[in-house]
Design an enzyme around this catalytic site. Structure first.
Site, PDB file in Angstrom:
ATOM      1  N   THR A  52       0.858  -1.176   0.000  1.00  0.00           N
ATOM      2  CA  THR A  52       0.000   0.000   0.000  1.00  0.00           C
ATOM      3  C   THR A  52       0.895   1.226   0.000  1.00  0.00           C
ATOM      4  OG1 THR A  52      -1.687   1.202   1.229  1.00  0.00           O
ATOM      5  CG2 THR A  52      -0.184  -0.138   2.537  1.00  0.00           C
ATOM      6  N   GLU A  63      -4.764  -2.799   4.419  1.00  0.00           N
ATOM      7  CA  GLU A  63      -4.406  -3.448   5.688  1.00  0.00           C
ATOM      8  C   GLU A  63      -5.567  -4.251   6.268  1.00  0.00           C
ATOM      9  OE1 GLU A  63      -3.779  -0.349   4.808  1.00  0.00           O
ATOM     10  OE2 GLU A  63      -1.857   0.379   5.588  1.00  0.00           O
ATOM     11  N   LYS A  94      -7.183  21.518  13.980  1.00  0.00           N
ATOM     12  CA  LYS A  94      -7.553  21.724  15.365  1.00  0.00           C
ATOM     13  C   LYS A  94      -7.592  23.217  15.664  1.00  0.00           C
ATOM     14  CE  LYS A  94      -7.176  18.740  19.267  1.00  0.00           C
ATOM     15  NZ  LYS A  94      -6.368  17.786  19.983  1.00  0.00           N
ATOM     16  N   TRP A 144     -11.768  19.844  16.910  1.00  0.00           N
ATOM     17  CA  TRP A 144     -11.481  19.300  15.583  1.00  0.00           C
ATOM     18  C   TRP A 144     -12.452  19.841  14.527  1.00  0.00           C
ATOM     19  CZ3 TRP A 144     -10.422  13.336  16.496  1.00  0.00           C
ATOM     20  CH2 TRP A 144      -9.154  13.189  17.096  1.00  0.00           C
TER      21      TRP A 144
END
Lengths: 542, 542
Positions: A185, A330, A439, A444
């Protein structure tokens, strides 16, 4: 006290054996360069797989050695998958779309012994062969009559190899944890990293994908995997289809060609397909321009990138159900899927549009949690954000020949690098990449949500939002926009006004910069690292 | 080389956790003696399961100890399944329909420590408690207000036990091979034998049953398991439903009551159900007499005994798909299923009627082979007979506390005791029990096929065919018939003439004997051993 159940190992070999014995008469149709409708059965495929295995057995490889492929989705690639894995070797699928230097890096890192390649990739292979001294042979996936001239050392013709092999072969009994496949990947930075799948993980993942709420693959299905076999095993379809007895239709090199895809769907009666948004845009554009329909097509799985709502709405008109899937290399790859909720009637149209774009509910076998910066698990209320972590028997425990990674910082959990919310019904929605999160004043901001609003503007071709230093709030969002051909007059004021009422006031970008293009990786991912570098000396207007 | 995938153990605990987190809002509805529509959610169920686990933890049991149940399909039985298995004990489900001496034999053989029982089974339990000195306590599945008087030693009220337990519980990490459930199977001879399921086998079996061609269970389903939780875990539905997020509807003691079943189906929107032929005969009779329909019902799985074609034809009229399943207690139980073939158009109506009655195609995970007396594997041509052997990760490797058995004579394979054919599309059809097969002149005759033809005769209530000594052919079939009320004039000549053109000439019974009734076991199986004993001195007319 243990149960008294047979100790039968989970294996790709058992998929092959079931496919041949129980579903042997089912067809596999392939588009290849030389034959636009190659057609045979699972019985034929697995007989040839044994012939191929006999050929490979003559090479003197050791168990666990890597055999690589540079190939399209077709029957010869399918045979190579099984011959390599069931012989106890590892089938290493290489993405030919990577930069040549990445391809040679991967071949050397994986220590590939032999490489099976489509004639289309001869130029790529010839260009890097000199950098890959460990490769002992190159097998060209073609017949003797079509065997091209090549400068590759030790090039062999695939069909010659198969034809020489006996049709019987004693498959080894493998422990279920034996490696069977390898896929690298490529992130936005650093070298590609290898994910090493096992027989056990591959079979369990295939079971999970077959569930009705996931891909729902049955013996009545005709499956067209437009997701490449060179990347995360075409989402497991080369395994799940022989398990189910579903007919397989392989599009070869025509994954991006709407006309060929539409023809395959209609001529072969395709009921289910899977692909990234780009292929659906291509197919839908072709259907619109040609007036063709896809009446056999029941559902498509969309993953690999966020699915635009327009694709779903277009497919609605063609009577095709769209299911968003989310996963990673993954994760084999499937982590969650968004089959239409059983409680559709509880949503307004606008709410439904929002819910169907989410990454969906975790499939059984994948556990998820979202955690704050301080490691505290966040509630599943659809509002709280957190870093998304996953665990399960088909999720990677570490990368190949790489002892440590940030992704495995918490023992037993894989850090996806995504930030997400999960609602009370289990619908997960990605809001950001961890490293791209902004942030502002300790809170967030989802760069993806801000980007989505920006790209909805009729004058915007592409948009990126990055966090940038701000003296008061630490960070504030900076919007970087590529105008489209109708939008040359778009200015910052008009752009920022667009956000009014669409997102929270404090999420609205602090400023806008216009550029001619945004940086991307070889596989099309936006390179925010490069953007942040480019704007590092930027100052917000005060 | 091993893959680099997480070592996550397959477990019933993970089913519980997924059910609670992802499908927590989905309902479980139960018919109980005290509440004909008990209704709560998976979230409620698994919270109470933790309370129960805390209660059980106080008993000081050792890992692997057996906790038994004598209970109907309802939510308390469901909670007991999970509390026992996920705590590391074994949930031993006892069939209350066995003879009392078999029940006490089973309790003692399994060394059950505590027994959870429905108030309905108090008379049974009180009658045998004196024979079961190892049982430390009896938990009555009811609330304090309904707690009956009982002579059972150490009787406790289930709801009192649950109420006292804390709602949090640390489930142990279990190896996937840990035993989780135990079920005894009673043959026609000898003591019942225990099949000990593991966490791994239970989860893999549940995955397999969820496949679209098997039970196809999804989050949009409402599942009514009419197969008892006291026998082979209700075919895995208490596990597969929380995995899928399907609503569960438990019929309690009303499994044989057509009116209650029809009401549950219609009021709860049941889409899928599973049961033995007898329950469908009851439901269909009720629908016919009441004029009621079952419009939500999409499909039923029929197993446990051969399914009469009339059930399928009746369900056809109600728009319900019938799928025949085949399996055994030793197989968790599912081995094969007959979902309607994808190539329906290739069959005439008569051929289709024949094919849909077969046991179906092996589900992925179960390998089958048919072998001759000399151990030679037979072809899958739909004609060749052979003893059916199976292998797979949810098939028993040996019986509990029983070192050897004929069923495990060939290492790695389980001898089903059935004789079968398998056709080229993988459809398996049972033709006989191995011990009931008739060998005439060295060739096998299927007693089941001969019996099926005989019972099709309008004057026949029940029929059995046994092999009997013949001086020339070693064995010839002897037909034993129970006439029905319209058939008192049926004689041997008329009976034998009935076979003309329906089966091979040499399969036609050598003779007919008429009797008033045939011998059966407690679970309704025909006892051919007893028949053979009864007719051992019989001589064929020459």
């Amino acid at each position: 006290m243990n149960g008294l159940m047979m100790n039968v190992q989970l294996s790709v070999t058992s998929i092959m054996e079931h496919g041949e014995r129980v579903n042997g008469a089912t067809e596999i149709v392939s588009y290849t360069r030389d034959n636009h409708r190659h057609r045979y059965t699972y019985r034929d495929a697995f007989r040839r797989t044994r012939q191929l295995a006999n050929g490979i057995a003559g090479w003197g490889l050791a168990q666990g050695d890597r055999i690589a492929t540079l190939a399209w989705n077709d029957y010869r690639h399918f045979e190579t998958y099984y011959a390599a894995a069931c012989s106890g070797y590892v089938c290493h699928t290489i993405n030919p779309r990577l930069f040549p230097e990445q391809v040679s890096y991967i071949i050397n890192h994986a220590e590939d012994q032999y490489i099976f390649l489509d004639p289309d990739f001869l130029p790529l292979a010839e260009g890097i062969a000199g950098e890959c001294p460990g490769v002992k042979g190159w097998i060209v996936l073609t017949s003797e009559e079509h065997m091209p001239e090549t400068s590759l050392p030790n090039a062999q013709c695939y069909e010659t190899l198969v034809a020489a092999g006996d049709t019987s072969f004693d498959w080894p009994q493998l422990d279920e944890n034996t490696a069977c496949a390898l896929c690298y990947t490529s992130g936005t930075t650093g070298h590609p990293k290898g994910v090493l799948y096992s027989h056990r993980s591959t079979m369990l993942h295939a079971y999970a994908t077959m569930m009705p709420d996931a891909m729902g693959i049955s013996s009545k299905d005709v499956v067209l995997p437009i997701v490449p076999m060179f990347h995360v095993n075409a989402w497991g379809t080369p395994y799940s289809c022989p398990m189910a007895g579903a007919k397989l239709v392989f599009p070869g090199s025509k994954m991006g060609d709407g006309a060929t895809l539409a023809a395959l769907i209609n001529e072969e009666g395709v009921t289910m397909s899977a692909g990234v948004p780009t292929v659906w845009l291509g197919l839908i554009a072709y259907l619109k321009s040609s007036g063709m329909r896809v009446d056999s097509l029941n559902r498509v799985i969309v993953g690999g990138a966020a699915c635009p709502l327009s694709i779903m709405e277009d497919f609605d008109k063609y009577g095709v159900e769209t299911r968003v899937g989310w996963g990673m290399t993954e994760m084999s790859p499937l982590g969650s899927i968004n089959s239409s909720p059983s409680s559709r009637e509880r949503y307004s149209d606008a709410e439904f549009a929002k819910v169907r774009l989410k990454g969906g509910r975790p499939i059984f076998g994948v556990e998820m949690k979202i955690v704050s910066d301080s490691g505290e698990e966040q509630p599943w209320d659809g509002v709280a954000f957190g870093s998304l972590k996953v665990r399960g028997p088909w999720i990677c425990s570490s990368y190949y020949k790489l002892d440590n990674s940030d992704a495995h910082a918490e023992p037993g959990w894989f850090e996806t690098g995504d930030v997400a919310t999960i609602d009370p019904e289990g619908y997960m929605a990605i809001t950001d990449r961890t490293k791209d999160v902004i942030k502002s004043g300790g809170e967030w901001i989802s760069s993806i949500e801000v980007e989505n609003v920006a790209t909805d503007h009729p004058k915007v071709a592409e948009a990126a939002v990055i966090g940038h230093f701000h003296p008061k709030w630490s960070e504030r969002p900076l919007l970087i926009v590529v105008r489209n051909s109708d939008g040359q007059d778009l200015d910052a004021e008009e752009m920022l006004a667009w956000f009014d009422g669409k997102i929270a006031k404090w999420w609205t970008p602090e400023a806008v910069e216009f550029v001619d293009e945004l940086p991307h990786t070889a596989t099309g991912k936006l390179q925010k690292v490069e953007l942040r570098e480019k704007f590092k000396d930027y100052s917000f207007p005060s």
